[in-house]
Design an enzyme around this catalytic site. Structure first.
Site, PDB file in Angstrom:
ATOM      1  N   ASP A  66       0.806  -1.206  -0.171  1.00 22.17           N
ATOM      2  CA  ASP A  66      -0.157  -0.048  -0.168  1.00 22.17           C
ATOM      3  C   ASP A  66       0.804   1.274   0.082  1.00 22.17           C
ATOM      4  OD1 ASP A  66      -2.937   0.874   1.773  1.00 22.17           O
ATOM      5  OD2 ASP A  66      -1.691   2.344   0.872  1.00 22.17           O
ATOM      6  N   ASP A  87      -3.289   2.583  -5.420  1.00 24.08           N
ATOM      7  CA  ASP A  87      -1.947   2.478  -4.703  1.00 24.08           C
ATOM      8  C   ASP A  87      -2.030   1.123  -3.850  1.00 24.08           C
ATOM      9  OD1 ASP A  87      -4.179   2.690  -2.558  1.00 24.08           O
ATOM     10  OD2 ASP A  87      -2.671   3.818  -1.294  1.00 24.08           O
ATOM     11  N   GLU A  88      -2.540   0.229  -4.419  1.00 26.21           N
ATOM     12  CA  GLU A  88      -2.679  -1.299  -3.598  1.00 26.21           C
ATOM     13  C   GLU A  88      -2.429  -2.321  -4.602  1.00 26.21           C
ATOM     14  OE1 GLU A  88      -5.568  -2.020  -0.266  1.00 26.21           O
ATOM     15  OE2 GLU A  88      -5.400   0.104  -0.125  1.00 26.21           O
TER      16      GLU A  88
END
Ligand code: DCP
Ligand code: CA
Ligand code: CA
Length: 367
Positions: A10, A110-111
């Site tokens: 993350d 973002d992960e």
């Protein structure tokens, strides 16, 4: 003990970290990235902020005027969101991560989950070194830091990651997983929202330990078979969901810098043709079709622009990308007098039938 090993990566304070990346002088200032609704100068909401701004109490989702008030008297910088740029950075990081995993499942900008059981040979000690190596590589190649959770499944990896940020590395081994979850409130489990946790609380279920000890038949009677069994398993740290490669990326893109600033179409096309080759290779490897082709240009003042075209029919070939990119670039040069410094090529709008819909996913969407 041998275990499956899954990582959740993350990216730290992502939109704000991207802004710091292109303007490092922001690093020692509070930085707030927001969506401006446009009505007044500070109407809108905070998307995210860097950790310095968070120290002043700024939070995602907060109205911008409130964030401004909290940061009054500081040299805080407020910036509008630039999704195209963040996605470019995200794509670059995902490309670096992909070879490190047997499977990579991107869950948001973002992960991503990485299946690394084989790479770490089922050893959490090896997984720690491995995670550190990946962090160092992304840091040196892109300049972005992220936090990692390592666990025996996706559920544990995700919650582990959340416990230590930024630049965190949290490992929860198979034999520790149940105790790790036990004291946490039930709403830390994916799929347990406000409504569900209120009902659970009325049944005396507050922590994940309470949920783990609750009769599974009663859970099923209240929520139905799939959610009931899911809650029971999750509370007991059991999660068999595979890290799914397919349908994970919403786009494929490449960006590059021109040898010199230019507005010469043929010169710029040499660069975009190179980028298109690489994009087309990825398209072939992932066996996707796309409906949209975009160009991204960075001008000499470092501002970014994007132009897209939607195709009448899904395509998967390099010539379609080249043709579309030429059209978009011609049009852009006709509209703007600026010199171009960097160019990017992107395809998106992947065909739906390739994105597997699962029972559990649709359950989460309605919960
Ligand atoms: N985001 C947003 N609006 C929100 C929450 C998030 O626009 N209410 C965007 C901005 C974030 C990105 O999504 O940068 C990722 O969200 P995260 O929840 O992962 O938060 P951050 O990456 O910003 O911070 P952290 O370091 O806590 O992960
Ligand atoms: Ca996130
Ligand atoms: Ca994040």
């Amino acid at each position: 003990m041998q275990s499956r090993i899954v990582m959740l990566v993350d990216f730290d304070y992502f939109f704000a970290q991207c802004e710091e990346l292109r303007n490092p002088t922001l690093k020692d200032k509070p930085v707030v990235v927001g969506v401006y609704s446009g009505r007044t100068e500070s109407s809108g909401a905070v998307s995210t902020s860097n950790y310095l701004a968070r120290k002043f109490g700024v939070k995602s989702g907060m109205p911008l005027f409130q964030a401004k008030r909290k940061l009054e008297g500081t040299d805080a910088v407020f910036l509008p969101v630039d999704h195209v740029y963040y996605e470019q950075i995200s794509d670059r990081i995902m490309q670096i991560l992909r070879p490190y995993a047997s499977n990579l499942e991107q869950v948001s900008v973002d992960e991503a989950y990485l299946e690394v059981t084989e790479q770490a040979q089922g050893s959490f000690e090896a997984a720690r070194d491995y995670a550190q190596k990946i962090k160092a590589e992304v840091k040196s190649q892109v300049g972005i830091s992220f936090s990692v959770g390592v666990g025996p499944n996706k559920l544990i990896a995700k919650i582990a990651c959340d416990t230590q940020k930024p630049d965190g590395l949290t490992i929860v081994k198979l034999e520790e997983a149940k105790d790790f979850l036990a004291p946490l409130p039930v709403d830390r489990l994916l799929g347990v929202g406000k409504k569900t946790s209120a009902v659970m609380e009325s049944l005396g279920i507050k922590t994940i330990r309470d949920l783990a000890n609750f009769d599974v038949q009663r859970l099923v009677a209240i929520w139905g078979r799939i959610p009931g069994v899911y809650f029971h398993n999750a509370a007991n740290a059991v999660d068999l969901e595979p890290v799914q490669e397919q349908g994970e990326a919403e786009s494929i893109s490449r960006i590059g810098t021109l040898k010199q600033d230019s507005r010469d179409l043929e010169f710029i096309l040499q660069k975009t043709d190179e980028l298109t080759e690489e994009v087309a290779k990825d398209v072939a490897t992932r066996k996707v079709s796309f409906r949209q082709v975009s160009i991204y240009v960075v001008l000499t003042d470092l501002s970014g622009r994007t132009r897209s075209v939607t195709l009448e029919q899904a395509a998967n070939d390099r010539e379609t990308i080249k043709r579309s990119v030429r059209g978009l670039l011609e049009k852009f040069l006709g509209e703007s007098p600026m010199q171009i410094r960097r160019v990017g090529v992107r395809v998106s709008g992947f065909s739906k039938e390739e994105q597997r819909q699962k029972q559990l996913t649709s359950f989460f969407q309605t919960n």
